[in-house]
Design a protein around this motif. Structure first.
Motif, PDB file in Angstrom:
ATOM      1  N   ALA A   1      25.294  10.785 -25.423  1.00 27.78           N
ATOM      2  CA  ALA A   1      24.874  11.078 -26.796  1.00 27.78           C
ATOM      3  C   ALA A   1      24.447   9.830 -27.555  1.00 27.78           C
ATOM      4  CB  ALA A   1      26.009  11.770 -27.545  1.00 27.78           C
ATOM      5  N   LEU A   2      24.983   8.684 -27.197  1.00 29.36           N
ATOM      6  CA  LEU A   2      24.721   7.458 -27.951  1.00 29.36           C
ATOM      7  C   LEU A   2      23.227   7.155 -27.979  1.00 29.36           C
ATOM      8  CD1 LEU A   2      26.031   5.108 -29.471  1.00 29.36           C
ATOM      9  CD2 LEU A   2      26.117   3.856 -27.302  1.00 29.36           C
ATOM     10  N   GLY A   3      22.685   7.049 -29.177  1.00 29.86           N
ATOM     11  CA  GLY A   3      21.270   6.752 -29.337  1.00 29.86           C
ATOM     12  C   GLY A   3      20.371   7.964 -29.262  1.00 29.86           C
TER      13      GLY A   3
ATOM     14  N   GLY B   1      14.824   6.684 -21.213  1.00 33.25           N
ATOM     15  CA  GLY B   1      15.577   6.185 -22.349  1.00 33.25           C
ATOM     16  C   GLY B   1      14.853   6.414 -23.656  1.00 33.25           C
ATOM     17  N   PRO B   2      15.587   6.410 -24.764  1.00 34.45           N
ATOM     18  CA  PRO B   2      14.973   6.669 -26.070  1.00 34.45           C
ATOM     19  C   PRO B   2      14.090   5.538 -26.575  1.00 34.45           C
ATOM     20  CG  PRO B   2      17.306   6.166 -26.320  1.00 34.45           C
ATOM     21  CD  PRO B   2      17.048   6.285 -24.847  1.00 34.45           C
ATOM     22  N   ALA B   3      13.987   4.450 -25.828  1.00 30.37           N
ATOM     23  CA  ALA B   3      13.083   3.368 -26.207  1.00 30.37           C
ATOM     24  C   ALA B   3      11.799   3.392 -25.384  1.00 30.37           C
ATOM     25  CB  ALA B   3      13.780   2.015 -26.050  1.00 30.37           C
TER      26      ALA B   3
ATOM     27  N   GLY C   1      12.124  -0.074 -31.826  1.00 27.79           N
ATOM     28  CA  GLY C   1      11.871   0.290 -30.435  1.00 27.79           C
ATOM     29  C   GLY C   1      12.355   1.666 -30.064  1.00 27.79           C
ATOM     30  N   PHE C   2      13.296   2.215 -30.799  1.00 28.61           N
ATOM     31  CA  PHE C   2      13.821   3.543 -30.495  1.00 28.61           C
ATOM     32  C   PHE C   2      12.939   4.611 -31.138  1.00 28.61           C
ATOM     33  CE2 PHE C   2      17.397   0.908 -29.548  1.00 28.61           C
ATOM     34  CZ  PHE C   2      18.047   1.554 -28.509  1.00 28.61           C
ATOM     35  N   LYS C   3      12.640   5.652 -30.364  1.00 25.68           N
ATOM     36  CA  LYS C   3      11.751   6.699 -30.853  1.00 25.68           C
ATOM     37  C   LYS C   3      12.550   7.802 -31.544  1.00 25.68           C
ATOM     38  CE  LYS C   3       8.350   4.503 -28.950  1.00 25.68           C
ATOM     39  NZ  LYS C   3       9.126   3.381 -28.396  1.00 25.68           N
TER      40      LYS C   3
END
Length: 755
Positions: free
Chosen positions: A187-189, A363-365, A265-267
């Motif tokens: 869940a993190l991020g 990844g979310p980035a 950087g995180f979407k």
């Protein structure tokens, strides 16, 4: 360029995190327990990261400990909860159950069982059922929660990406005194947790799942929740987790949290959903019929879990890896066990889905260029499969010619085909590959001359009728030709396949109707398909009604007369990864008949059979039966691994070097083999067609080294072992496979797939 789509297993370390870790090692390297200025700087850095983590997690109160990762956090939480439960033993309201989600990471039930036993609680550890959508059965949980002492669930599943209904779980726990742990690793991020707004007692996190290094994680403990330290010692972390803190890891995690908090950087979720939609389109285009194993609207936007009918997860993993796309067959912690996904089994999905699932996670980035390239590679994978006849359109690569072997749980099936005449025969069909065989034969426009068994089966029905039904439009004569019980066309002495022909030889023993099929070409005998007649350990039971173990001796003599001591024999089973054998190889060191009978009979029956055979054949004949000239055993088969650094010696040797890529054609199309120089002869011989090339390698000068390569070194080790066993001592496999080949490579060479 590597396209890494296994982010749920681990992620690369973000540049900011690397810089923070290195700066801490070089400058702020103090021990945060020290009271001098350098130590105080370290303490300030650690407190700042903890404060940032509280903001990201929505946890202004409670304890937030730095730990080594999720497993330590889970162990600490479980120990804390169960230590508190032990104090309630004997009370009227003492709990009876420890509950965990059926799709939980194995670290959770294993921790529950471990501490339950170690603390002597004797509580019942029970899995919370999940539905086909992967979510917990809240009604079941509501019924059992009053008797539970600890409930463990996930925020999001690591294999499917299914997001748990945390609010629904909280409602189901209303009125229960059970403690609640939520594995929040995935869940993190990706999800807002708002820990303080829920009754969650424990929440473990792992940094390496979100661009931090391995070896750093966090554990949230709700204020007032029971706590027992897992590690006692110097009193670090407020005496809650002793051991000098991992300052470089903490600094790196802090850099990731800062980037996440600042959106650097995180979407955002909408962008991630858009990325997933593009990957979904690419997958469906590449693999028609693909099935997603969990509802996308209930899943993390960064995770896809899918299965493709007729394609195993191993085949798909090899295919993706050849295209430098890294995906997984499930949890990275369980991937090496090659078992069906227990997560999908718990969801009640069909066996074919649980055994062939593939997980794709980013990844979310991730950025748009990365997704573009991922989609292009996925489409290339689909095109490669279609070109190799994994589809209805005619293939363009390596038409079936000679012998292709299919193996399922050590059982072997053979497709014998002639490219020029477009005719083929299937020997010992297997239900697991019948659809694939029919598809390949149809795709390449072959006529199926016969579907043959080498013997009848006492414990199961032949799958030959099933294959004939699936390929009726491909059968010679439309399937109207009269057949004997093993599928041989009645009144036919041989089956012609253009330049190849098949005849048969009766070899009663394993069964009364056991038969060998002899494959010949213009040069003579190419090989014999012997079913379960020869290979020790492959013989199986001989106590069926149709068994004839006392007929083995004469049968083996007839086989020797037909194929000689060195004729290649293809078995019906290959338990010991031999690929093929010869009579001289099998009987080197002891009489073959003795070894075969021992594999089929209990000791008393063996002794009686041996006595009868000795009386009927004579002791001398019995001892030498089918051993031919008693050729010495092949080279040592246990030491064939070659480290890449040792290749220099082979390259400098007098015999030249043959490099054989044993990956399948659909992999070879997408990848390359290291260029070792102009004096090296390269061959592309897929494992499925290894039998065709064995005679040519055995004919090489004894000093000529043959180096087998594949992705991981497993298939190449199999090939090297088989060739060594047959007598070519200079047979090697590249240890670790091409995956461990030094990068960058000195050069790349495209392989001629028609070699």
């Amino acid at each position: 360029m590597e396209i890494y789509l296994d982010a749920n297993a681990t992620t690369p370390v973000m540049a900011q995190a690397r810089a923070a870790a290195l700066a801490t090692m070089a400058e702020d390297y103090g021990n945060p327990s020290s009271i001098h200025s350098t130590g105080l700087k370290a303490r300030a850095l650690m407190d700042a990261v903890r404060g940032r983590a509280r903001q990201v997690l929505g946890a202004p109160t409670g304890q937030l400990l730095f730990v080594s990762g999720a497993t330590e956090g889970i162990q600490t939480a479980v120990l804390s909860a169960l230590s508190a439960l032990r104090e309630r033993r004997g009370a009227p309201d003492a709990p009876e159950l420890l509950l965990y989600g059926a799709t939980e990471h194995k670290a959770v039930p294993e921790a529950l069982k471990h501490w339950n036993a170690l603390l002597g609680l004797g509580l019942q550890v029970v899995a919370i059922p999940v539905g086909p959508d992967g979510r917990h059965d809240l009604g079941w949980l509501r019924d059992h929660a009053p008797r539970a002492g600890l409930v463990c669930t996930m925020a999001a599943n690591n294999e499917t990406g299914v997001i748990s209904d945390l609010d629904g779980i909280a409602a189901a726990l209303e009125g229960s005194a059970a403690l609640w742990m939520v594995d929040s690793v995935q869940a993190l991020g990706k999800l807002p947790l708002h820990l303080a707004q829920r009754r969650i007692d424990y929440a473990p996190f792992s940094g390496h799942k979100l661009y931090a290094p391995k070896g750093i994680g966090m554990l949230y403990v709700r204020e007032g929740a029971p706590f027992t330290p897992l590690l006692a010692g110097g009193g670090q972390e407020g005496a809650q987790r002793s051991g000098t803190e991992n300052m470089s890891g903490i600094a790196a995690l802090g850099a990731v949290l800062a980037a996440l908090q600042g959106g650097l950087g995180f979407k955002n979720p909408a962008t991630l959903v858009g990325y997933r939609a593009r990957l979904v389109d690419a997958l469906q285009e590449a693999f028609p019929g693909l099935v997603f194993n969990a509802p996308l609207d209930l899943c993390l936007p960064t995770t896809l879990n899918f299965s493709v009918p007729g394609l195993s997860s191993k085949l798909l993993l090899d295919l993706f890896d050849a295209a430098d796309v890294r995906v997984s067959g499930g949890s990275a912690c369980s991937a090496a066990q090659a078992k069906p996904s227990f997560v999908l089994e718990a969801m009640g999905l069909p066996v074919w889905q649980t055994a062939s699932a593939v997980r794709l996670s980013f990844g979310p980035a991730a950025d748009a260029d990365f997704i573009d390239e991922a989609c292009a590679r996925i489409r290339a994978c689909g095109e490669s499969l279609r070109d190799c006849c994994f589809g209805s359109t005619p293939g363009r690569v390596m038409p079936a010619d000679g012998v292709t072997r299919f193996v399922v749980d050590a059982a072997c099936c053979y497709l014998v085909a002639d490219e020029q005449s477009r005719r083929c025969v299937v020997i010992d069909p297997l239900p697991e590959v019948n659809e694939r065989l029919a598809q390949q034969i149809r795709c390449q426009g072959y006529t199926l001359a016969a579907v043959l068994d080498t013997h009848s089966h006492g414990d199961h029905a032949s799958s030959a009728p099933e294959l004939r039904d699936a390929a009726r439009d491909l059968l010679e004569g439309g399937g109207a030709t009269p057949l004997d019980p093993l599928g041989w066309p009645r009144g036919t002495e041989h089956i012609s396949l253009g330049a190849l022909s098949l005849t048969r030889l009766a070899l009663p023993g394993h069964t009364e109707d056991s038969t060998a099929y002899l494959l010949r070409d213009a040069q003579g005998l190419r090989m014999a398909f012997v079913g379960d007649t020869v290979m020790p350990g492959a013989l199986g039971r001989s106590d069926f009604v149709q068994s004839a173990p006392l007929a083995f001796g004469p049968s083996l003599r007839r086989l020797e007369e037909a194929v000689g001591p060195h004729g290649l024999l293809a078995p019906g089973h290959d338990y010991d990864q031999r690929a093929a054998t010869t009579l001289s190889t099998e009987c080197a060191g002891q009489p073959l008949l003795s070894r075969v009978l021992r594999g089929a009979m209990e000791a008393a029956a063996f002794a009686a059979a041996k006595s009868e055979l000795e009386q009927g054949l004579g002791l001398t004949e019995y001892q030498t039966l089918a051993c031919g000239a008693r050729v010495a055993p092949g080279a040592d088969t246990t030491s064939h691994e070659l480290e890449s650094a040792a290749l220099h010696d082979l390259l400098q040797g007098p015999g030249g070097l043959v490099v054989v890529d044993v990956r399948e054609p659909y992999e070879q199309r997408l990848s390359t083999t290291p260029d070792l120089g102009p004096d090296v002869h390269y061959q592309a011989v897929p494992m499925s067609r290894l039998l065709n090339a064995l005679p040519s390698w055995l004919a090489l000068p004894a000093e000529t080294p043959v180096l087998f390569v594949c992705r991981s070194g497993n298939r190449s080790a199999y090939a090297a072992h088989a060739l060594r066993r047959l007598g070519h001592a200079q047979s090697w496999n590249l240890a670790g496979g091409l995956a461990l080949w030094p990068k960058p490579m000195p050069g790349l060479l495209d392989i001629d797939l028609a070699a």
